[in-house]
Motif scaffolding. Structure first.
Motif, PDB file in Angstrom:
ATOM      1  N   ALA A 126      59.067  20.927  33.556  1.00 16.46           N
ATOM      2  CA  ALA A 126      59.665  20.816  32.216  1.00 16.46           C
ATOM      3  C   ALA A 126      60.509  22.043  31.920  1.00 16.46           C
ATOM      4  CB  ALA A 126      58.581  20.690  31.154  1.00 16.46           C
ATOM      5  N   TYR A 127      61.675  21.782  31.388  1.00 19.04           N
ATOM      6  CA  TYR A 127      62.494  22.848  30.827  1.00 19.04           C
ATOM      7  C   TYR A 127      61.666  23.480  29.700  1.00 19.04           C
ATOM      8  CZ  TYR A 127      67.082  24.654  29.120  1.00 19.04           C
ATOM      9  OH  TYR A 127      68.150  25.424  28.749  1.00 19.04           O
ATOM     10  N   ASP A 139      53.348  20.431  35.338  1.00 13.79           N
ATOM     11  CA  ASP A 139      52.834  21.378  36.336  1.00 13.79           C
ATOM     12  C   ASP A 139      53.525  22.740  36.252  1.00 13.79           C
ATOM     13  OD1 ASP A 139      51.227  19.318  37.599  1.00 13.79           O
ATOM     14  OD2 ASP A 139      53.136  18.475  38.257  1.00 13.79           O
ATOM     15  N   LEU A 140      54.766  22.723  35.778  1.00 13.63           N
ATOM     16  CA  LEU A 140      55.553  23.962  35.792  1.00 13.63           C
ATOM     17  C   LEU A 140      56.597  23.911  34.683  1.00 13.63           C
ATOM     18  CD1 LEU A 140      56.546  26.568  37.405  1.00 13.63           C
ATOM     19  CD2 LEU A 140      58.099  25.025  38.601  1.00 13.63           C
ATOM     20  N   CYS A 141      56.854  25.060  34.082  1.00 13.20           N
ATOM     21  CA  CYS A 141      57.984  25.183  33.151  1.00 13.20           C
ATOM     22  C   CYS A 141      59.066  26.006  33.836  1.00 13.20           C
ATOM     23  CB  CYS A 141      57.560  25.907  31.866  1.00 13.20           C
ATOM     24  SG  CYS A 141      56.634  24.864  30.754  1.00 13.20           S
ATOM     25  N   ALA A 312      48.897  24.229  27.919  1.00 17.18           N
ATOM     26  CA  ALA A 312      50.344  24.509  27.949  1.00 17.18           C
ATOM     27  C   ALA A 312      50.629  25.888  28.558  1.00 17.18           C
ATOM     28  CB  ALA A 312      50.917  24.429  26.538  1.00 17.18           C
ATOM     29  N   ARG A 313      49.606  26.761  28.534  1.00 15.58           N
ATOM     30  CA  ARG A 313      49.827  28.117  29.065  1.00 15.58           C
ATOM     31  C   ARG A 313      49.999  28.103  30.582  1.00 15.58           C
ATOM     32  NH1 ARG A 313      46.353  31.879  26.314  1.00 15.58           N
ATOM     33  NH2 ARG A 313      44.645  30.999  27.506  1.00 15.58           N
ATOM     34  N   ARG A 314      49.286  27.198  31.247  1.00 13.02           N
ATOM     35  CA  ARG A 314      49.302  27.197  32.725  1.00 13.02           C
ATOM     36  C   ARG A 314      50.709  27.042  33.302  1.00 13.02           C
ATOM     37  NH1 ARG A 314      44.961  22.981  33.212  1.00 13.02           N
ATOM     38  NH2 ARG A 314      43.722  23.786  31.506  1.00 13.02           N
ATOM     39  N   PRO A 315      51.491  26.012  32.907  1.00 10.82           N
ATOM     40  CA  PRO A 315      52.844  25.891  33.497  1.00 10.82           C
ATOM     41  C   PRO A 315      53.776  27.049  33.136  1.00 10.82           C
ATOM     42  CG  PRO A 315      52.512  24.253  31.771  1.00 10.82           C
ATOM     43  CD  PRO A 315      51.183  24.870  32.024  1.00 10.82           C
ATOM     44  N   ILE A 316      53.534  27.673  31.980  1.00 13.63           N
ATOM     45  CA  ILE A 316      54.402  28.817  31.610  1.00 13.63           C
ATOM     46  C   ILE A 316      54.025  30.029  32.467  1.00 13.63           C
ATOM     47  CG2 ILE A 316      55.143  30.360  29.761  1.00 13.63           C
ATOM     48  CD1 ILE A 316      54.296  28.179  27.761  1.00 13.63           C
ATOM     49  N   GLU A 317      52.726  30.256  32.618  1.00 18.13           N
ATOM     50  CA  GLU A 317      52.298  31.405  33.438  1.00 18.13           C
ATOM     51  C   GLU A 317      52.717  31.220  34.890  1.00 18.13           C
ATOM     52  OE1 GLU A 317      48.151  31.913  32.578  1.00 18.13           O
ATOM     53  OE2 GLU A 317      48.604  33.307  30.938  1.00 18.13           O
ATOM     54  N   ARG A 318      52.657  29.992  35.338  1.00 14.79           N
ATOM     55  CA  ARG A 318      53.104  29.721  36.722  1.00 14.79           C
ATOM     56  C   ARG A 318      54.592  30.073  36.865  1.00 14.79           C
ATOM     57  NH1 ARG A 318      53.153  24.004  39.812  1.00 14.79           N
ATOM     58  NH2 ARG A 318      53.411  24.783  41.943  1.00 14.79           N
TER      59      ARG A 318
END
Ligand code: SF4
Length: 323
Positions: A126-127, A139-141, A312-318
């Protein structure tokens, strides 16, 4: 003692009123240990009171690292949510809760879950311009500054990219070994700007370079000498050898460009006619009086369910690790 201006009916402020309010906002920020973050697309008088002005990725990082008690986020709603996700124990205030991002609202969490059922073998990217609920499903931002670089690092061969089709197409060209499934979202101010308008600007300024944001239509991107995020355009336009640069992104960036290097001419579509301007109404929904009132009264707090914050934190931290 605070300023007592009647501001519920917003009007054009005089230079004196602007300066008075700016001083008050800075005084309140000191008193309350608040940090003010502003996106490049904000109004000049709002950018001027910010502790930090940047793009989505830079602001996310600031939000994650600050030790302030309050974050006043001058940007659209998804940006405030990202700040809350990264700093859940801080008070995040949004000066105008009605300032959302039309592109972020073009996909819901429910739609992402349905897509998952259709593409169980894909990684979902996701953007950053998405709601917290949508981020919780992926999965990822990525941001426009890091999307190609970060996606290249993924092992999966199939990517579902959402919500911006223009950014997705631009990334897919740079990562040809992966299959991309794109959601049909778009940024109205960037995507609706036409290649014909760029042609006209090029005819008018034949010696200018053209810098374009990847949220623009692919036909506009094709005409660019440089494609990059707002921060990357800022760097390019202020350092490229050419004296004139046609800049196809939100007009708010002009203020920072002029501050950083006033010796160049930055040509924004605004110089043609108002309809052809890349102008984000919701970004401009944040005004100085609204920032002042929000900080003074500590209203418009951004609140999210714990469970959404966690997921929501997981894909941003990744993203922050991979970038
Ligand atoms: S410029 Fe486009 S992507 Fe950015 S907030 Fe406005 S509508 Fe959303």
């Amino acid at each position: 003692m605070g300023v007592t201006l009647q501001m519920s009916e917003e009007k054009e402020l005089s230079r004196e009123e602007i300066e008075r309010l700016q001083k008050e906002v800075r005084r309140l920020a000191e008193e309350k240990n608040a940090i003010i973050l502003a996106h490049y697309y904000q109004r000049p008088e709002v950018q001027d009171i910010a502790d930090f002005v940047g793009d989505s990725l830079e602001l996310s990082r600031k939000a994650a690292s600050t030790d302030a008690d309050i974050i006043v986020f001058c940007g659209v709603r998804f940006m405030c949510e990202t700040a809350k996700i990264l700093s859940p124990r801080k008070k995040v205030l949004h000066p105008n809760p009605e300032s959302g991002c039309p592109m972020a609202d073009m996909i819901t969490a429910e739609q992402v879950r349905k897509l998952r059922e259709k593409h169980p073998d894909a990684e979902f990217v996701a953007y950053i311009n998405t709601t917290a609920e949508v981020k919780a499903e992926v999965d990822l931002c990525v941001t426009s500054a890091n999307a190609p670089r970060v996606i290249k690092k993924l092992s999966s061969k199939k990517i579902v990219f959402l919500p911006d089709q223009a950014l997705g197409q631009w990334v897919a060209k740079q990562v040809p070994d992966k299959e991309f499934i794109l959601w049909k979202g778009f940024c109205p101010p960037h995507f609706e700007f036409t290649a014909r308008e760029v042609e006209k600007l090029k005819e008018q300024y034949p010696d200018a370079k053209v810098a374009v944001h990847p949220e623009c239509h692919p036909k506009v991107i094709e005409m660019a000498d440089f494609v990059g995020s707002t921060s990357q355009i800022l760097k390019y336009a202020t350092s490229v050898e050419a004296k004139k640069v046609i800049v196809i992104t939100e007009v708010g960036l002009k203020y920072t460009l002029m501050k950083k290097n006033p010796n160049k001419e930055y040509i924004f579509p605004e110089s043609m006619n108002y309809c052809g301007t890349v102008y984000c109404c919701t970004m401009k929904g944040i005004t100085l009086p609204k920032v002042y009132e929000t900080l003074r009264d500590e209203t418009n707090e951004v609140l999210l369910p714990e469970e959404i914050i966690e997921r929501a934190r997981r894909p941003i931290e990744r993203m922050l690790q991979l970038s």
